[in-house]
Design a protein around this motif. Structure first.
Motif, PDB file in Angstrom:
ATOM      1  N   HIS A   1       2.280 -78.539  18.321  1.00  0.00           N
ATOM      2  CA  HIS A   1       2.127 -79.568  17.293  1.00  0.00           C
ATOM      3  C   HIS A   1       3.274 -80.561  17.306  1.00  0.00           C
ATOM      4  N   ALA A   2       4.399 -80.206  17.950  1.00  0.00           N
ATOM      5  CA  ALA A   2       5.619 -80.988  17.827  1.00  0.00           C
ATOM      6  C   ALA A   2       5.926 -81.865  19.034  1.00  0.00           C
ATOM      7  N   HIS A   3       5.189 -81.732  20.122  1.00  0.00           N
ATOM      8  CA  HIS A   3       5.489 -82.565  21.287  1.00  0.00           C
ATOM      9  C   HIS A   3       4.220 -83.232  21.808  1.00  0.00           C
ATOM     10  N   ALA A   4       4.414 -84.303  22.557  1.00  0.00           N
ATOM     11  CA  ALA A   4       3.287 -85.098  23.030  1.00  0.00           C
ATOM     12  C   ALA A   4       2.376 -84.297  23.951  1.00  0.00           C
ATOM     13  N   ILE A   5       2.967 -83.417  24.770  1.00  0.00           N
ATOM     14  CA  ILE A   5       2.157 -82.589  25.660  1.00  0.00           C
ATOM     15  C   ILE A   5       1.173 -81.755  24.851  1.00  0.00           C
ATOM     16  N   GLY A   6       1.689 -81.045  23.846  1.00  0.00           N
ATOM     17  CA  GLY A   6       0.828 -80.185  23.038  1.00  0.00           C
ATOM     18  C   GLY A   6      -0.193 -80.969  22.245  1.00  0.00           C
ATOM     19  N   GLN A   7       0.198 -82.061  21.619  1.00  0.00           N
ATOM     20  CA  GLN A   7      -0.735 -82.854  20.832  1.00  0.00           C
ATOM     21  C   GLN A   7      -1.852 -83.412  21.712  1.00  0.00           C
ATOM     22  N   CYS A   8      -1.494 -83.812  22.931  1.00  0.00           N
ATOM     23  CA  CYS A   8      -2.505 -84.332  23.848  1.00  0.00           C
ATOM     24  C   CYS A   8      -3.495 -83.245  24.249  1.00  0.00           C
ATOM     25  N   LEU A   9      -3.000 -82.045  24.520  1.00  0.00           N
ATOM     26  CA  LEU A   9      -3.893 -80.946  24.895  1.00  0.00           C
ATOM     27  C   LEU A   9      -4.744 -80.503  23.713  1.00  0.00           C
ATOM     28  N   LEU A  10      -4.142 -80.384  22.540  1.00  0.00           N
ATOM     29  CA  LEU A  10      -4.896 -79.975  21.350  1.00  0.00           C
ATOM     30  C   LEU A  10      -5.984 -80.982  21.022  1.00  0.00           C
ATOM     31  N   GLY A  11      -5.713 -82.241  21.268  1.00  0.00           N
ATOM     32  CA  GLY A  11      -6.707 -83.272  20.999  1.00  0.00           C
ATOM     33  C   GLY A  11      -7.927 -83.189  21.888  1.00  0.00           C
ATOM     34  N   GLN A  12      -7.827 -82.460  22.987  1.00  0.00           N
ATOM     35  CA  GLN A  12      -8.972 -82.303  23.893  1.00  0.00           C
ATOM     36  C   GLN A  12      -9.803 -81.066  23.572  1.00  0.00           C
ATOM     37  N   LEU A  13      -9.356 -80.260  22.605  1.00  0.00           N
ATOM     38  CA  LEU A  13     -10.077 -79.047  22.239  1.00  0.00           C
ATOM     39  C   LEU A  13     -11.080 -79.333  21.132  1.00  0.00           C
ATOM     40  N   ASP A  14     -12.066 -78.450  20.996  1.00  0.00           N
ATOM     41  CA  ASP A  14     -12.957 -78.543  19.848  1.00  0.00           C
ATOM     42  C   ASP A  14     -12.251 -77.951  18.626  1.00  0.00           C
ATOM     43  N   GLY A  15     -12.824 -78.181  17.453  1.00  0.00           N
ATOM     44  CA  GLY A  15     -12.187 -77.761  16.217  1.00  0.00           C
ATOM     45  C   GLY A  15     -11.906 -76.278  16.148  1.00  0.00           C
ATOM     46  N   ARG A  16     -12.820 -75.469  16.631  1.00  0.00           N
ATOM     47  CA  ARG A  16     -12.635 -74.015  16.572  1.00  0.00           C
ATOM     48  C   ARG A  16     -11.479 -73.568  17.465  1.00  0.00           C
ATOM     49  N   SER A  17     -11.380 -74.156  18.656  1.00  0.00           N
ATOM     50  CA  SER A  17     -10.307 -73.778  19.569  1.00  0.00           C
ATOM     51  C   SER A  17      -8.951 -74.209  19.025  1.00  0.00           C
ATOM     52  N   ARG A  18      -8.905 -75.385  18.400  1.00  0.00           N
ATOM     53  CA  ARG A  18      -7.641 -75.816  17.805  1.00  0.00           C
ATOM     54  C   ARG A  18      -7.232 -74.898  16.660  1.00  0.00           C
ATOM     55  N   GLN A  19      -8.196 -74.508  15.828  1.00  0.00           N
ATOM     56  CA  GLN A  19      -7.871 -73.631  14.714  1.00  0.00           C
ATOM     57  C   GLN A  19      -7.358 -72.284  15.215  1.00  0.00           C
ATOM     58  N   ASP A  20      -7.932 -71.809  16.301  1.00  0.00           N
ATOM     59  CA  ASP A  20      -7.451 -70.561  16.895  1.00  0.00           C
ATOM     60  C   ASP A  20      -5.987 -70.703  17.309  1.00  0.00           C
ATOM     61  N   TYR A  21      -5.636 -71.852  17.872  1.00  0.00           N
ATOM     62  CA  TYR A  21      -4.236 -72.081  18.264  1.00  0.00           C
ATOM     63  C   TYR A  21      -3.347 -72.128  17.029  1.00  0.00           C
ATOM     64  N   TYR A  22      -3.778 -72.856  15.990  1.00  0.00           N
ATOM     65  CA  TYR A  22      -2.967 -72.958  14.774  1.00  0.00           C
ATOM     66  C   TYR A  22      -2.783 -71.594  14.099  1.00  0.00           C
ATOM     67  N   ASP A  23      -3.803 -70.766  14.155  1.00  0.00           N
ATOM     68  CA  ASP A  23      -3.696 -69.439  13.541  1.00  0.00           C
ATOM     69  C   ASP A  23      -2.595 -68.614  14.209  1.00  0.00           C
ATOM     70  N   ARG A  24      -2.448 -68.799  15.496  1.00  0.00           N
ATOM     71  CA  ARG A  24      -1.438 -68.039  16.234  1.00  0.00           C
ATOM     72  C   ARG A  24      -0.081 -68.732  16.245  1.00  0.00           C
ATOM     73  N   HIS A  25      -0.089 -70.061  16.158  1.00  0.00           N
ATOM     74  CA  HIS A  25       1.152 -70.841  16.217  1.00  0.00           C
ATOM     75  C   HIS A  25       1.143 -71.864  15.084  1.00  0.00           C
ATOM     76  N   PRO A  26       1.523 -71.460  13.879  1.00  0.00           N
ATOM     77  CA  PRO A  26       1.432 -72.348  12.707  1.00  0.00           C
ATOM     78  C   PRO A  26       2.275 -73.615  12.853  1.00  0.00           C
ATOM     79  N   VAL A  27       1.805 -74.674  12.217  1.00  0.00           N
ATOM     80  CA  VAL A  27       2.522 -75.944  12.204  1.00  0.00           C
ATOM     81  C   VAL A  27       3.743 -75.814  11.298  1.00  0.00           C
ATOM     82  N   GLU A  28       4.901 -76.125  11.851  1.00  0.00           N
ATOM     83  CA  GLU A  28       6.119 -76.123  11.056  1.00  0.00           C
ATOM     84  C   GLU A  28       7.107 -77.104  11.666  1.00  0.00           C
ATOM     85  N   ALA A  29       7.932 -77.723  10.808  1.00  0.00           N
ATOM     86  CA  ALA A  29       8.879 -78.718  11.278  1.00  0.00           C
ATOM     87  C   ALA A  29      10.000 -78.062  12.073  1.00  0.00           C
ATOM     88  N   ILE A  30      10.291 -78.624  13.245  1.00  0.00           N
ATOM     89  CA  ILE A  30      11.419 -78.128  14.029  1.00  0.00           C
ATOM     90  C   ILE A  30      12.504 -79.197  14.158  1.00  0.00           C
TER      91      ILE A  30
END
Length: 245
Positions: free
Chosen positions: A130-159
């Motif tokens: 969620h915090a770098h361009a690489i990740g945001q670009c890859l997450l943007g190519q996923l469907d909603g369910r796949s993104r939610q699966d990622y967020y469930d395992r790696h929660p959004v938090e400020a670094i």
């Protein structure tokens, strides 16, 4: 030179030239070896897993297949690194190639120089998508369910003080991106660094090529990523190899 190794390799080459396998006498003849020597080497190679004997003929075994696979993978990785080095020299910035594979962000290759070093991975790229361009670009190519699966395992938090603050804000940003539009971020992952990433299509896996620049060169970011996008188009088939690495 070690003669026994040379003779064993000639036998392996002879076996590899027959898709359906070949008997010992034929292999000995093709490898230019006395039959007793060929028998001894064939037994050794079979014991070590480089050959298998099936219905009276010898075929390549699993160990030989692993060697071949390893060689292919190394060749593919070298091709990727060569491509990234080319991109790096064209845009005069560190270049990254990453994919989303088996539910995780994976940086396949990075090319930089001592004068223009890559961004230090001070926080695991895999869990800070969620915090770098690489990740945001890859997450943007996923469907909603796949993104939610990622967020469930790696929660959004400020670094850093500039990291996107919450999941809702991140999803709004991702949702507002046009297809194949570059993703940029400013000090969200690393203070003093700006990054941009472009989505690319290489098989079924989401992938991206990205660059990073020091903050004082931010004015170069968009022109550099546009130049990168033009260069990537010409070498896309090479990058596709990395998906199977």
């Amino acid at each position: 030179m070690i003669g026994s190794v040379q003779r064993a390799l000639r036998l392996l080459e002879a076996v590899g030239s027959h898709s359906g396998g070949a008997p010992a006498k034929q292999l000995a003849r093709e490898a230019g070896l006395p039959l007793p020597t060929a028998y001894h080497l064939l037994r050794t190679l079979t014991h070590e897993g480089y050959l298998r004997r099936e219905n009276g003929v010898f075929v390549l075994g699993d160990a030989a297949a692993r060697l071949a696979c390893g060689g292919i993978q190394q060749k593919r990785r070298s091709m990727i690194l060569d491509s990234l080095a080319h991109f790096r020299d064209v845009v005069r910035a560190p270049v990254y190639f990453a994919v989303y594979r088996e539910g995780e962000i994976e940086v396949v290759g990075v090319s930089d120089t001592p004068a223009s070093p890559a961004c230090e991975e001070w926080a695991d790229f895999r869990v800070t998508g969620h915090a770098h361009a690489i990740g945001q670009c890859l997450l943007g190519q996923l469907d909603g369910r796949s993104r939610q699966d990622y967020y469930d395992r790696h929660p959004v938090e400020a670094i850093t003080p500039y990291t996107v603050q919450d999941l809702r804000s991140l999803e709004y940003r991702i949702g507002s991106l046009e297809r194949m539009q570059p993703v940029t971020e400013r000090q969200e992952y690393s203070l003093g660094t700006v990054c941009a990433a472009i989505p690319i299509a290489v098989g079924d896996a989401p992938a991206t090529v990205a660059i990073s620049l020091p903050l004082h060169q931010e004015s170069r970011l968009l022109s550099a990523i546009d130049r990168l996008r033009n260069e990537v188009g010409a070498l896309l088939s090479t990058l596709a190899f990395s998906i199977s690495i």
